[in-house]
Design a protein around this motif. Structure first.
Motif, PDB file in Angstrom:
ATOM      1  N   LYS A 182       1.070  -0.686   0.158  1.00  0.00           N
ATOM      2  CA  LYS A 182      -0.552   0.153  -0.373  1.00  0.00           C
ATOM      3  C   LYS A 182       1.359   1.619  -0.364  1.00  0.00           C
ATOM      4  N   GLU A 183       1.734   1.218   0.746  1.00  0.00           N
ATOM      5  CA  GLU A 183       2.514   3.228   0.993  1.00  0.00           C
ATOM      6  C   GLU A 183       3.194   2.324  -0.194  1.00  0.00           C
ATOM      7  N   LEU A 184       4.315   1.619  -0.885  1.00  0.00           N
ATOM      8  CA  LEU A 184       5.142   1.852  -2.129  1.00  0.00           C
ATOM      9  C   LEU A 184       4.436   2.335  -3.529  1.00  0.00           C
TER      10      LEU A 184
ATOM     11  N   GLU B  19       0.600   3.680  -3.179  1.00  0.00           N
ATOM     12  CA  GLU B  19       0.583   5.499  -2.574  1.00  0.00           C
ATOM     13  C   GLU B  19       2.207   5.990  -3.513  1.00  0.00           C
ATOM     14  N   ASN B  20       3.777   5.724  -3.052  1.00  0.00           N
ATOM     15  CA  ASN B  20       3.871   6.628  -3.716  1.00  0.00           C
ATOM     16  C   ASN B  20       4.513   6.750  -4.435  1.00  0.00           C
ATOM     17  N   SER B  21       4.360   5.953  -5.619  1.00  0.00           N
ATOM     18  CA  SER B  21       4.364   6.034  -7.228  1.00  0.00           C
ATOM     19  C   SER B  21       3.374   6.436  -7.061  1.00  0.00           C
TER      20      SER B  21
ATOM     21  N   SER C 269       8.430  15.450   0.627  1.00  0.00           N
ATOM     22  CA  SER C 269       8.345  16.346  -0.605  1.00  0.00           C
ATOM     23  C   SER C 269       7.133  16.677  -0.725  1.00  0.00           C
ATOM     24  N   LYS C 270       5.737  16.378  -0.120  1.00  0.00           N
ATOM     25  CA  LYS C 270       4.541  16.444  -0.219  1.00  0.00           C
ATOM     26  C   LYS C 270       3.820  17.690   1.404  1.00  0.00           C
ATOM     27  N   ILE C 271       4.567  17.896   1.849  1.00  0.00           N
ATOM     28  CA  ILE C 271       4.237  19.266   2.434  1.00  0.00           C
ATOM     29  C   ILE C 271       5.244  19.964   3.521  1.00  0.00           C
TER      30      ILE C 271
ATOM     31  N   LEU D 241      -1.726  11.193  -1.548  1.00  0.00           N
ATOM     32  CA  LEU D 241      -1.588  10.103  -0.872  1.00  0.00           C
ATOM     33  C   LEU D 241      -1.165  10.361   0.402  1.00  0.00           C
ATOM     34  N   GLY D 242       0.869  10.596   0.429  1.00  0.00           N
ATOM     35  CA  GLY D 242       0.878  10.182   1.281  1.00  0.00           C
ATOM     36  C   GLY D 242       1.570  11.963   2.497  1.00  0.00           C
ATOM     37  N   PHE D 243       1.919  11.952   2.954  1.00  0.00           N
ATOM     38  CA  PHE D 243       2.300  13.194   3.257  1.00  0.00           C
ATOM     39  C   PHE D 243       2.877  13.116   4.313  1.00  0.00           C
TER      40      PHE D 243
ATOM     41  N   GLU E 146       6.426   8.972   6.984  1.00  0.00           N
ATOM     42  CA  GLU E 146       6.816   7.858   7.826  1.00  0.00           C
ATOM     43  C   GLU E 146       7.608   6.628   6.991  1.00  0.00           C
ATOM     44  N   ALA E 147       6.847   6.268   5.565  1.00  0.00           N
ATOM     45  CA  ALA E 147       6.299   5.037   5.219  1.00  0.00           C
ATOM     46  C   ALA E 147       7.942   4.747   5.278  1.00  0.00           C
ATOM     47  N   LEU E 148       8.452   5.120   4.077  1.00  0.00           N
ATOM     48  CA  LEU E 148       9.504   4.635   3.629  1.00  0.00           C
ATOM     49  C   LEU E 148      10.911   3.934   5.666  1.00  0.00           C
TER      50      LEU E 148
HETATM   51 MG    MG Z   1       4.364   7.731   1.244  1.00  0.00          MG
END
Ligand code: MG
Ligand code: ADP
Length: 595
Positions: A29-31, A33-35, A79-81, A93-95, A98-100
């Motif tokens: 899911k996290e990967l 979303e990053n893509s 890089s998102k917020i 989708l990410g913000f 911390e996922a990676l």
């Molecule tokens: Mg992410």
């Protein structure tokens, strides 16, 4: 010395990781979303051993330069917020950044990435959160993240995983969800080299539904596209005839982020209210576009939950949008006569078509002549059936101005009727339930439910827990045409009931009604049941029962009222069919009459 010490950084990382990375599917899911955030148009997911050995996500998105690829692995780098304000209008989708870091903390992770501006790519390798290698490497534009040996350093986590099949199915769910809602992205998923999902780029969500669920399901989907008051709901929902026994195929998204939201699910089900059985769920793919200011997705690290500022507004918007779309469809249930015939004549059952359903009774058959005796309108009433004379049939059609000819009642439950096109079988209880339900609703909407004072007040008592719940709901019941007041700790006095329920005027029936009311999901759980649930129950209690013998006028009345039900007369408030229509053409074909 005190007992409290500050935890070491690696321990903190490991604890935090547990919040985001629960299982292989969380990584997928996290990967993904990053893509998606990196604007990829193709995303390929390759698993080995259901993701336990390897999870690789390959995208053709914007990629990262060397510095970013290293920073990406640090916690809270994104890089998102940039500012606190951004947190309130999240469009990606990410913000949380911390996922990676979380994934890296519990695996051996490799990033290979290149941006358009760079000739050469970067490879970063980390183990248990510690970066081991950063080196240049030849790579296509985009990013490939590979996660090896998930939870290699967290054996406790491994123990909590379910079977390979279950873990794999979670990943399939994730890819399915994103494939459905991003038609312009091509998704693929494989495990140990076996392709599980292949969903190329498409023009619209319906094509994606074809990829995932096949053409048959896709043909039974109804499009939704409604804008109102800064809300936009779009996607597809299945016709009420296509349901599942779980909510798994109810895919709901908010600003294209898939979410778990009871409010969203309940609003959809409310839109279908009364169109199918309790415990059945539709297939749907629905995205709600809403001003990011109106929601909070920062409820949990997995970002699966969402909070709406104005829950009522969202609920009603969704429910009404679905209701409207469903009611504009032709939903009359039709018996699949050919299929029934196939079953009846199939060699396994051994029933021949000529004998189908005709059992010889001990009693001699009713002579045909007696059925057309003009003087006696009700020609034949046995315990099992009522058959009307031709004169009676035409009297009813004229007097009641109904478009159907009523033949009679069968098995003290079914009314048989016909017109030029169809033969109809009506379930008297279900049909009457629908009629009463609509009456209640229209009285309610016009401001007042008519009540009838009981000859004598009735006293009912309950166990203390039930009594408390009932007390919570008294206001509402009193708005719905009852007059009920507490009478001591655990008793209640009932002085009036809605006119529609006047039949339910004795202690036993009223007690039974209230008992069932307390069992309603809404009453039990949310404590604020929907009016629909209560009206359905009231209608059920007040309706003609299975086993009630009806005379000609009662039947005609019922059919007449059926025809004035404004919306969807074809289902009772619980979703069971009220009428089956058998096209005469089909019947003719069944009897091998071709002309
Ligand atoms: Mg992410
Ligand atoms: N597939 C990818 N393509 C491009 N950049 C990526 C990719 N995955 C991660 N990143 C970069 O790494 C950062 C950290 O990712 P992550 O830890 O998932 O946090 P978040 O997605 O919340 O920002 C992202 O903000 C993004 O800049």
């Amino acid at each position: 010395m005190g007992k409290i010490v500050k935890l070491d950084k690696l321990i903190i990382e490991r604890i935090a990781a547990g919040e985001v990375v629960e299982r292989p599917a969380s990584v997928v899911k996290e990967l993904i979303e990053n893509s998606i955030d990196a604007e990829a148009s193709t995303i390929r997911v390759e698993l080995s051993d259901a993701g336990l050995k390897k999870i690789r996500v390959i995208d053709n998105g914007v990629g990262m330069d060397k510095d970013d690829a290293v920073k990406a692995l640090e916690r809270y780098t994104t890089s998102k917020i940039k500012s606190l304000e951004d947190l309130y209008c999240i469009k990606t989708l990410g913000f949380r950044g911390e996922a990676l870091a979380s994934i890296a903390a519990v695996s051996r992770l490799e990033i290979v990435t290149r941006t358009q501006n760079s000739e050469i790519g970067t490879r970063v390798v980390a183990e248990g959160g510690v970066i081991k290698i950063v080196e240049p490497i030849g790579a296509p534009i985009g990013t490939t993240v590979t996660v090896y040996d998930l939870f290699f350093n967290a054996p406790a986590r491994l123990k909590f995983l379910k079977s390979r099949t279950v873990e794999l199915s979670h990943s399939v769910d994730i890819v399915t969800k994103y494939a459905l809602i991003f038609p312009d992205i091509s998704f693929e998923l494989s495990n140990d080299g076996t392709q599980l999902i292949s969903s190329p780029q498409a023009d619209n969500i319906l094509e994606k539904i074809v990829h995932i669920y096949g053409t048959e399901i896709a043909r039974n989907m109804i499009q939704i596209d409604v804008v109102s008051d800064n809300l936009h709901l779009y996607g597809y929902v299945s016709k009420p005839s296509v349901t599942r026994s779980t909510k798994k195929a109810m895919h709901v998204y908010v600003n294209k982020r898939f979410v778990i939201s009871n409010l969203f699910h309940n609003a959809i089900l409310d839109g279908y209210r009364s169109m199918f059985f309790r415990g059945r769920y539709p297939i749907c793919v629905l995205n709600l576009e809403i001003d990011p200011n109106e929601i909070d997705v920062n409820v949990h690290p997995t970002k699966l939950e969402v909070k709406f500022k104005d829950e009522n507004k969202v609920f009603h918007f969704i429910s009404e949008a679905i209701r409207e779309a469903l009611l504009s469809e032709e939903l009359e249930p039709e018996v699949d006569v050919e299929r029934i015939a196939e079953i009846e004549t199939s060699p396994q059952t051994g029933i021949q078509p000529t004998q189908a359903n005709i059992t010889r009774s001990e009693q001699p058959p009713v002579p045909i002549s007696s059925q057309i005796t003009p003087s006696k309108p009700l020609v034949q009433t046995t315990l099992e059936k009522t058959i009307l004379s031709i004169e009676e049939i035409s009297r009813l059609t004229q007097q009641y101005k109904i478009p159907w000819n009523i033949v009679g009642q069968v098995a003290k439950l079914f009314i048989i009727a016909y017109d030029d096109e169809n033969m109809y079988i009506i379930d008297q209880h279900a049909a009457h339930e629908r009629i009463l339900y609509e009456k209640l609703l229209s009285e309610y909407e016009s401001g007042e439910i008519k009540k009838q004072t009981l000859l004598e007040p009735i006293l009912v008592s309950f166990p203390i827990r039930e009594a408390l719940i009932l007390k919570d709901n008294l206001d509402m019941l009193n708005k719905l045409g009852f007059e009920i007041a507490p009478f001591g700790e655990d008793s209640f006095v009932i002085r009036a009931v809605p006119v529609i329920m006047k039949k339910v005027d004795n202690m036993n029936d009223l007690k039974e009604f209230l008992d069932e009311l307390l069992e309603l999901e809404g009453v039990k759980r949310r404590k604020i049941p929907s009016v629909h649930e209560i009206f359905a129950l009231m209608a059920c209690k007040a309706a003609i029962k299975d086993n009630d013998v009806l005379d000609a006028d009662m039947m005609a009345n019922l059919i007449k009222e059926m025809h004035s039900v404004p919306k969807d007369p074809y289902h009772c408030p619980h979703g069971r069919p009220t009428i089956l229509a058998i096209p005469l053409k089909k019947l003719r074909r069944l009897f091998k009459r071709t002309a």
